[in-house]
Write a protein that holds these residues in place. Structure first.
Motif, PDB file in Angstrom:
ATOM      1  N   THR A 296     -60.474 -27.737 -11.682  1.00 17.47           N
ATOM      2  CA  THR A 296     -60.229 -28.446 -10.552  1.00 17.47           C
ATOM      3  C   THR A 296     -60.014 -29.900 -10.835  1.00 17.47           C
ATOM      4  O   THR A 296     -61.238 -30.478 -10.632  1.00 17.47           O
ATOM      5  CB  THR A 296     -59.917 -27.771  -9.490  1.00 17.47           C
TER       6      THR A 296
ATOM      7  N   ASP B 248     -61.301 -33.840  -5.697  1.00 16.07           N
ATOM      8  CA  ASP B 248     -60.627 -33.762  -4.589  1.00 16.07           C
ATOM      9  C   ASP B 248     -61.184 -35.306  -3.656  1.00 16.07           C
ATOM     10  O   ASP B 248     -62.365 -34.257  -3.331  1.00 16.07           O
ATOM     11  CB  ASP B 248     -59.246 -32.854  -3.801  1.00 16.07           C
TER      12      ASP B 248
ATOM     13  N   ARG C  57     -51.040 -32.375   1.310  1.00 20.27           N
ATOM     14  CA  ARG C  57     -51.336 -33.222  -0.629  1.00 20.27           C
ATOM     15  C   ARG C  57     -50.511 -31.833  -1.559  1.00 20.27           C
ATOM     16  O   ARG C  57     -50.139 -33.390  -2.927  1.00 20.27           O
ATOM     17  CB  ARG C  57     -53.341 -32.880  -0.766  1.00 20.27           C
ATOM     18  N   LEU C  58     -50.511 -30.420  -1.943  1.00 14.90           N
ATOM     19  CA  LEU C  58     -49.350 -29.904  -2.286  1.00 14.90           C
ATOM     20  C   LEU C  58     -48.312 -30.625  -2.472  1.00 14.90           C
ATOM     21  O   LEU C  58     -47.126 -30.919  -3.543  1.00 14.90           O
ATOM     22  CB  LEU C  58     -49.770 -28.377  -2.000  1.00 14.90           C
TER      23      LEU C  58
ATOM     24  N   GLU D  43     -47.195 -32.932  -1.665  1.00 17.64           N
ATOM     25  CA  GLU D  43     -46.823 -34.193  -2.706  1.00 17.64           C
ATOM     26  C   GLU D  43     -47.006 -34.130  -3.553  1.00 17.64           C
ATOM     27  O   GLU D  43     -46.571 -35.393  -4.858  1.00 17.64           O
ATOM     28  CB  GLU D  43     -48.235 -35.768  -1.760  1.00 17.64           C
ATOM     29  N   ARG D  44     -48.114 -34.024  -4.438  1.00 20.57           N
ATOM     30  CA  ARG D  44     -47.657 -33.259  -5.690  1.00 20.57           C
ATOM     31  C   ARG D  44     -46.909 -32.922  -6.660  1.00 20.57           C
ATOM     32  O   ARG D  44     -46.487 -33.174  -7.335  1.00 20.57           O
ATOM     33  CB  ARG D  44     -48.771 -32.615  -6.579  1.00 20.57           C
TER      34      ARG D  44
ATOM     35  N   ASP E 259     -44.675 -35.831  -6.888  1.00 16.18           N
ATOM     36  CA  ASP E 259     -44.738 -36.424  -8.066  1.00 16.18           C
ATOM     37  C   ASP E 259     -44.344 -36.436  -9.075  1.00 16.18           C
ATOM     38  O   ASP E 259     -43.512 -36.804 -10.003  1.00 16.18           O
ATOM     39  CB  ASP E 259     -46.151 -37.022  -7.481  1.00 16.18           C
ATOM     40  N   TYR E 260     -44.409 -34.686  -9.493  1.00 14.71           N
ATOM     41  CA  TYR E 260     -44.194 -33.788 -10.552  1.00 14.71           C
ATOM     42  C   TYR E 260     -42.374 -34.280 -10.370  1.00 14.71           C
ATOM     43  O   TYR E 260     -41.761 -34.183 -11.795  1.00 14.71           O
ATOM     44  CB  TYR E 260     -44.493 -32.863 -10.226  1.00 14.71           C
TER      45      TYR E 260
END
Length: 268
Positions: A38, A41, A233-234, A236-237, A240-241
């Motif tokens: 992974t 971070d 954060r999750l 936001e990702r 973004d995807y």
């Protein structure tokens, strides 16, 4: 069945019916590598300080309950089980009642009464308990246990340093009480030793337990902050995807499946 017929049977399967994920695992080229690591971070920022004001209000709620219990117990003891010095004892308890009312009113407003002067509170409590015992039965007075309640409340609300100083104040108050009643009998000496040991033990035990609770609460607050940060954060990702459109659709999956089959046929 001949090997040729087996190959013919396998090739007659419709290519689009296979799962692209399964084919990509079984027919992947030799140069294809799968990474299970992974992304690293960035380090989390230090957790924010605990909400000290909220903790003080919670401790104040516990303190008020203990104080009101002590006052109710004191008034019942004086007016039901005592015949001597009722007027003086009720007057002393009345001063404590006035202080408890002020403390309650401050707590209802979201404030802590005498918040910046904890040692003043400890001094007032030491004098208060000493006067009650001196006007009741001296070293045999049940009001001696008010010393223990005061130390317990102090350990819950304040630092170990303040609790230790409060312990010294209470020992001094108890010493003046013993000197004022001229303790000479064996029972009085036993009470003096026992109360000194009990006050020291309550100070140590309550301080250790309070510090344990504070450390556990602080650790849980840090873990909660980290959990909320990771959740943000999750999200936001995922956003973004979704905005970039990097999720593979069905056409991309079919195209990759065809390319893998061609590569497998060329290797054979």
């Amino acid at each position: 069945v001949a090997p040729a017929s087996i190959k013919t049977t396998l090739c007659t399967r419709p290519r689009h019916s296979a799962d692209p994920t399964v084919i990509s695992i079984l027919k992947a080229p030799r140069s294809l590598t799968v990474s299970t690591s992974t992304p690293t971070d960035p380090p989390l920022p230090p957790p924010p300080p605990r909400d000290r004001h909220a903790f003080e209000l919670a401790a104040e709620t516990i303190t008020l309950r203990i104080r009101w219990f002590g006052l109710v117990f004191g008034f019942v003891l004086v007016n039901v089980l005592r015949d001597d010095n009722r007027l003086v004892l009720n007057a002393i308890l009345g001063v404590g009642l006035g202080y408890a009312i002020l403390d309650t009113l401050w707590s209802l407003r979201g404030l802590v009464f005498l918040r910046r002067w904890p040692l003043v509170i400890s001094l007032l409590e030491a004098v208060f308990v000493g006067l009650l015992c001196a006007n009741d039965q001296g070293l045999q007075s049940p009001f001696l246990f008010y010393y223990l309640l005061s130390l317990l409340v102090c350990a819950i609300r304040y630092t170990p340093t303040v609790t230790s100083i409060t312990f010294l104040m209470h020992v001094t108050s108890f010493g003046f009480l013993a000197f004022s009643v001229h303790a000479q009998s064996r029972d009085d000496v036993t009470t003096m030793v026992l109360m000194g040991v009990l006050m020291g033990w309550v100070t140590w035990a309550s301080t250790a337990f309070a510090e344990l609770g504070k450390s556990v609460g602080g650790r849980l607050a840090q873990l909660n902050d980290r959990l909320q940060d990771n959740q943000q954060r999750l999200e936001e990702r995922i956003d973004d995807y979704s905005s970039v459109g990097t999720r593979p659709n069905q056409e991309d999956a079919d195209r990759r499946y065809e390319m893998l089959l061609n590569t497998a046929d060329s290797e054979e």
